[in-house]
Design a protein around this motif. Structure first.
Motif, PDB file in Angstrom:
ATOM      1  N   GLY A  99       0.796  -1.224   0.000  1.00 51.71           N
ATOM      2  CA  GLY A  99       0.000   0.000   0.000  1.00 51.71           C
ATOM      3  C   GLY A  99       0.825   1.269   0.000  1.00 51.71           C
ATOM      4  N   ASP A 100       1.921   1.260  -0.709  1.00 54.21           N
ATOM      5  CA  ASP A 100       2.823   2.410  -0.760  1.00 54.21           C
ATOM      6  C   ASP A 100       2.249   3.473  -1.707  1.00 54.21           C
ATOM      7  N   VAL A 101       1.508   4.399  -1.150  1.00 53.48           N
ATOM      8  CA  VAL A 101       0.838   5.430  -1.937  1.00 53.48           C
ATOM      9  C   VAL A 101       1.844   6.387  -2.568  1.00 53.48           C
ATOM     10  N   SER A 102       2.920   6.695  -1.863  1.00 46.79           N
ATOM     11  CA  SER A 102       3.909   7.630  -2.415  1.00 46.79           C
ATOM     12  C   SER A 102       4.592   7.040  -3.649  1.00 46.79           C
ATOM     13  N   PHE A 103       4.831   5.726  -3.651  1.00 44.87           N
ATOM     14  CA  PHE A 103       5.391   5.065  -4.835  1.00 44.87           C
ATOM     15  C   PHE A 103       4.439   5.203  -6.015  1.00 44.87           C
ATOM     16  N   LEU A 104       3.169   4.916  -5.766  1.00 47.30           N
ATOM     17  CA  LEU A 104       2.175   4.995  -6.838  1.00 47.30           C
ATOM     18  C   LEU A 104       1.977   6.423  -7.319  1.00 47.30           C
ATOM     19  N   ARG A 105       2.058   7.390  -6.413  1.00 47.08           N
ATOM     20  CA  ARG A 105       1.909   8.786  -6.805  1.00 47.08           C
ATOM     21  C   ARG A 105       3.101   9.225  -7.668  1.00 47.08           C
ATOM     22  N   GLN A 106       4.298   8.804  -7.264  1.00 50.57           N
ATOM     23  CA  GLN A 106       5.494   9.234  -7.979  1.00 50.57           C
ATOM     24  C   GLN A 106       5.637   8.537  -9.325  1.00 50.57           C
ATOM     25  N   TRP A 107       5.322   7.252  -9.393  1.00 50.87           N
ATOM     26  CA  TRP A 107       5.564   6.496 -10.616  1.00 50.87           C
ATOM     27  C   TRP A 107       4.280   6.147 -11.365  1.00 50.87           C
ATOM     28  N   GLY A 108       3.156   6.692 -10.968  1.00 59.98           N
ATOM     29  CA  GLY A 108       1.879   6.385 -11.617  1.00 59.98           C
ATOM     30  C   GLY A 108       1.827   6.764 -13.080  1.00 59.98           C
ATOM     31  N   PHE A 109       2.600   7.784 -13.479  1.00 55.34           N
ATOM     32  CA  PHE A 109       2.592   8.191 -14.890  1.00 55.34           C
ATOM     33  C   PHE A 109       3.096   7.071 -15.803  1.00 55.34           C
ATOM     34  N   ILE A 110       3.830   6.130 -15.250  1.00 51.49           N
ATOM     35  CA  ILE A 110       4.335   5.015 -16.048  1.00 51.49           C
ATOM     36  C   ILE A 110       3.244   3.963 -16.246  1.00 51.49           C
ATOM     37  N   PHE A 111       2.465   3.716 -15.206  1.00 52.07           N
ATOM     38  CA  PHE A 111       1.545   2.578 -15.211  1.00 52.07           C
ATOM     39  C   PHE A 111       0.098   2.936 -15.521  1.00 52.07           C
ATOM     40  N   PHE A 112      -0.227   4.205 -15.729  1.00 49.97           N
ATOM     41  CA  PHE A 112      -1.633   4.608 -15.810  1.00 49.97           C
ATOM     42  C   PHE A 112      -2.361   4.062 -17.024  1.00 49.97           C
ATOM     43  N   ARG A 113      -1.655   3.706 -18.091  1.00 50.95           N
ATOM     44  CA  ARG A 113      -2.335   3.270 -19.310  1.00 50.95           C
ATOM     45  C   ARG A 113      -2.774   1.815 -19.269  1.00 50.95           C
ATOM     46  N   ALA A 114      -2.130   1.005 -18.441  1.00 49.51           N
ATOM     47  CA  ALA A 114      -2.399  -0.426 -18.438  1.00 49.51           C
ATOM     48  C   ALA A 114      -3.253  -0.822 -17.236  1.00 49.51           C
ATOM     49  N   LYS A 115      -3.918  -1.949 -17.371  1.00 43.37           N
ATOM     50  CA  LYS A 115      -4.644  -2.516 -16.241  1.00 43.37           C
ATOM     51  C   LYS A 115      -3.623  -3.003 -15.210  1.00 43.37           C
ATOM     52  N   PRO A 116      -4.044  -3.112 -13.955  1.00 46.74           N
ATOM     53  CA  PRO A 116      -3.081  -3.501 -12.905  1.00 46.74           C
ATOM     54  C   PRO A 116      -2.375  -4.832 -13.165  1.00 46.74           C
ATOM     55  N   HIS A 117      -3.053  -5.804 -13.770  1.00 44.79           N
ATOM     56  CA  HIS A 117      -2.398  -7.094 -14.009  1.00 44.79           C
ATOM     57  C   HIS A 117      -1.307  -6.991 -15.088  1.00 44.79           C
ATOM     58  N   ALA A 118      -1.321  -5.927 -15.850  1.00 40.00           N
ATOM     59  CA  ALA A 118      -0.339  -5.749 -16.933  1.00 40.00           C
ATOM     60  C   ALA A 118       0.632  -4.619 -16.591  1.00 40.00           C
ATOM     61  N   TYR A 119       1.073  -4.571 -15.344  1.00 38.65           N
ATOM     62  CA  TYR A 119       1.989  -3.511 -14.921  1.00 38.65           C
ATOM     63  C   TYR A 119       3.317  -3.567 -15.673  1.00 38.65           C
ATOM     64  N   TRP A 120       3.632  -4.689 -16.286  1.00 36.22           N
ATOM     65  CA  TRP A 120       4.865  -4.882 -17.061  1.00 36.22           C
ATOM     66  C   TRP A 120       4.793  -4.216 -18.436  1.00 36.22           C
ATOM     67  N   LEU A 121       3.636  -3.766 -18.859  1.00 34.20           N
ATOM     68  CA  LEU A 121       3.450  -3.245 -20.215  1.00 34.20           C
ATOM     69  C   LEU A 121       4.378  -2.080 -20.572  1.00 34.20           C
ATOM     70  N   PRO A 122       4.587  -1.079 -19.711  1.00 35.05           N
ATOM     71  CA  PRO A 122       5.485   0.022 -20.106  1.00 35.05           C
ATOM     72  C   PRO A 122       6.912  -0.442 -20.423  1.00 35.05           C
ATOM     73  N   LEU A 123       7.413  -1.401 -19.662  1.00 35.03           N
ATOM     74  CA  LEU A 123       8.759  -1.913 -19.929  1.00 35.03           C
ATOM     75  C   LEU A 123       8.803  -2.660 -21.255  1.00 35.03           C
ATOM     76  N   VAL A 124       7.797  -3.471 -21.517  1.00 36.02           N
ATOM     77  CA  VAL A 124       7.743  -4.204 -22.784  1.00 36.02           C
ATOM     78  C   VAL A 124       7.554  -3.238 -23.951  1.00 36.02           C
TER      79      VAL A 124
END
Length: 165
Positions: A99-124
């Motif tokens: 539940g690290d909200v600060s991590f999600l706030r800081q790095w959310g711009f990377i993961f916002f486009r994908a569904k949570p199960h596909a958090y690997w999508l930006p790297l791919v």
């Protein structure tokens, strides 16, 4: 002192987001520019020149060596961004589980486009973009077209099977 520290933390987060978004947008352009000295056009006399700079002979020393040295030094930016993205992706699931909200706030711009199960999508997606850029190095149009077709079919299969959006 507490308000100054919170202000710095907020400013640092905003700065990281701005730099991250810029790198996301310009990684392909930066990598294409870095690879420009390696894309050579052969000529009938047996020599080849850099495609973007027809006055520079490839692999003959002089200006080409300088261009290659600068490209080698500049490759730090996309590799640094890629390794940072890999590290953030690696830590995503543990940050979410605790539940690290600060991590999600800081790095959310990377993961916002994908569904949570596909958090690997930006790297791919970044790796796919790098492969597309590297596919322009061969001078053969058939090799370039075949490589791009294979990459896009692979991407299509990945998206259809995982439904990341």
């Amino acid at each position: 002192l507490g308000s100054v520290a919170r202000g710095f933390e907020y400013t640092h987060s905003v700065l990281v987001i701005i730099i991250g978004v810029i790198m996301q947008g310009f990684t392909v352009v930066i990598l294409s520019t870095i690879l420009a000295p390696m894309i050579c056009t052969p000529h009938p006399n047996g020599l080849s020149t850099v495609e973007a700079y027809s006055g520079v002979l490839c692999w003959e020393g002089g200006n080409h060596n300088s261009m290659l040295a600068l490209a080698l030094a500049a490759v730090v930016f996309p590799l640094g961004y890629g390794s940072g993205l890999a590290y953030i992706t690696w830590n995503f699931s543990s940050a979410v589980s605790r539940g690290d909200v600060s991590f999600l706030r800081q790095w959310g711009f990377i993961f916002f486009r994908a569904k949570p199960h596909a958090y690997w999508l930006p790297l791919v997606t970044l790796l796919r973009s790098w492969c597309i850029v590297f596919s322009i190095i061969p001078t053969s149009a058939i090799v370039q077209t075949s490589t791009l077709t294979f990459l896009m079919l692979l991407w299509l299969c990945l998206c259809l099977s995982s439904r990341p959006y």
